[in-house]
Design a protein around this motif. Structure first.
Motif, PDB file in Angstrom:
ATOM      1  N   TYR A 138      -4.235   4.558  -4.961  1.00 35.32           N
ATOM      2  CA  TYR A 138      -3.457   5.189  -4.029  1.00 35.32           C
ATOM      3  C   TYR A 138      -3.697   6.659  -4.251  1.00 35.32           C
ATOM      4  CZ  TYR A 138       0.502   6.626  -0.827  1.00 35.32           C
ATOM      5  OH  TYR A 138       1.263   6.943   0.101  1.00 35.32           O
TER       6      TYR A 138
ATOM      7  N   THR B 135     -10.194  -0.944  -1.615  1.00 34.10           N
ATOM      8  CA  THR B 135      -9.032  -0.685  -0.606  1.00 34.10           C
ATOM      9  C   THR B 135      -8.433  -2.305  -1.098  1.00 34.10           C
ATOM     10  OG1 THR B 135     -10.235  -2.412   0.904  1.00 34.10           O
ATOM     11  CG2 THR B 135     -10.460  -0.023   1.071  1.00 34.10           C
ATOM     12  N   VAL B 136      -7.050  -2.323  -0.440  1.00 34.64           N
ATOM     13  CA  VAL B 136      -6.578  -3.487  -0.590  1.00 34.64           C
ATOM     14  C   VAL B 136      -6.846  -4.819  -0.074  1.00 34.64           C
ATOM     15  CG1 VAL B 136      -4.247  -4.695  -0.200  1.00 34.64           C
ATOM     16  CG2 VAL B 136      -4.325  -2.261  -0.393  1.00 34.64           C
TER      17      VAL B 136
ATOM     18  N   PRO C  63       0.532   1.710   0.881  1.00 34.75           N
ATOM     19  CA  PRO C  63      -0.722   0.530   1.170  1.00 34.75           C
ATOM     20  C   PRO C  63      -0.127  -0.596   1.341  1.00 34.75           C
ATOM     21  CG  PRO C  63      -0.949   2.068  -0.936  1.00 34.75           C
ATOM     22  CD  PRO C  63       0.339   2.159  -0.499  1.00 34.75           C
TER      23      PRO C  63
ATOM     24  N   GLN D 138       0.739  -0.868   4.962  1.00 31.58           N
ATOM     25  CA  GLN D 138      -0.234  -0.958   5.676  1.00 31.58           C
ATOM     26  C   GLN D 138      -0.856  -2.239   6.020  1.00 31.58           C
ATOM     27  OE1 GLN D 138      -2.746   2.583   4.888  1.00 31.58           O
ATOM     28  NE2 GLN D 138      -1.367   4.066   5.562  1.00 31.58           N
ATOM     29  N   TYR D 139      -0.991  -2.892   4.799  1.00 30.41           N
ATOM     30  CA  TYR D 139      -1.571  -4.168   4.807  1.00 30.41           C
ATOM     31  C   TYR D 139      -0.576  -5.175   5.411  1.00 30.41           C
ATOM     32  CZ  TYR D 139      -4.445  -7.947   2.720  1.00 30.41           C
ATOM     33  OH  TYR D 139      -5.079  -8.932   2.603  1.00 30.41           O
TER      34      TYR D 139
END
Length: 262
Positions: free
Chosen positions: A51, A74-75, A101, A104-105
């Motif tokens: 992050y 990225t995730v 994150p 966002q996911y």
């Protein structure tokens, strides 16, 4: 019973957890490191989700996080990498990251992806306890994920008791209120804090983190908790050449044993 709960049932003390950052030092090194750590004798793993603003982390982990982001981690990519996790690793694995994150996911998608690849729990330091309880607890528990809460030397007894009620894996005791990477200096004050928590007879196991860098600090932490978590010291090693070959000696030195052959 998930893998994490089973570990704490079977092993009561000197549990060694290792934190490292996904996508560091190389984008595709995540599973190779996990496999090497299990073979070397780590008891469970915490894989950091990189992050851009890791508030709780010191410079070593911050740098690894930025490098991982620059590498393209990225995730979404992490979950793609972890699809083969349970073909290669049998010990408990947690993801540690920040709430932004995850949001966002999508929390539901995140929990479902964790369950799909075989992740046992999640540590989100900046997820408020009341938000977890009111909004996300059912989602986590529905996917059989342990949400790990952190406490510091300044956490009140009432909050610790509440955390103990909400927890179903272990409780993460920060040895200090500062960021990661500081060497553990066990002053009388810190020792009193550890002893106070141990004396509360919490129903959940406890693990001590922040500043665990060698066998001395690992052993001291294990006197007061079920074990300890090593982060910055291991991430430093990941920045060296031939880092995979050095993992067995690192784990053995933490445990105070001769290096295991892999």
């Amino acid at each position: 019973m998930n893998r994490l709960k089973q570990l704490f049932e079977e092993k009561k003390g000197n549990i060694l957890s290792i934190y490292y950052t996904a996508g560091y030092p190389n984008l595709n090194s995540t599973l190779d490191i996990a496999e090497a750590l299990e073979k070397a004798g780590a008891d469970f793993l915490e894989i950091g989700v990189p992050y851009s603003d890791p508030l709780a982390d010191g410079p070593v982990i911050q740098k690894s996080s930025q490098t991982a982001i620059d590498n393209g981690m990225t995730v979404k990519l992490l979950f793609e990498q972890l699809k083969d996790l349970r073909k290669r690793v049998s010990i408990p694995v947690l993801l540690m990251g920040y709430v932004n994150p995850v949001l966002q996911y999508g929390v539901e998608n995140f929990c479902a992806s964790c369950a799909e690849v075989g992740v046992d729990g999640v540590i989100v330091p900046d997820l408020p306890m009341y938000e977890y309880e009111e909004m996300y607890k059912d989602c986590f528990e529905g996917h059989k994920l342990s949400n790990i809460f952190l406490i510091t030397p300044t956490t009140s007894e009432a909050r610790i008791r509440k955390i103990d009620e909400l927890s179903n894996g272990f409780i993460y005791l920060l040895s200090t209120s500062s960021t990661t990477g500081k060497n553990l200096s066990v002053s009388n004050e810190i020792e009193d804090y550890f002893a106070r928590i141990k004396g509360m007879n919490l129903k959940n196991p406890t693990m001590i983190g922040f500043g665990i860098s060698d066998n001395k600090s690992f052993s001291k932490a294990s006197e007061y908790a079920n074990g300890a978590i090593v982060g910055s010291a291991f991430v430093k090693l990941m920045g060296e050449e031939n880092y995979l070959e050095k993992i067995p000696a690192f784990i053995s030195s933490m445990k105070g044993k001769e290096a295991m052959t892999v």
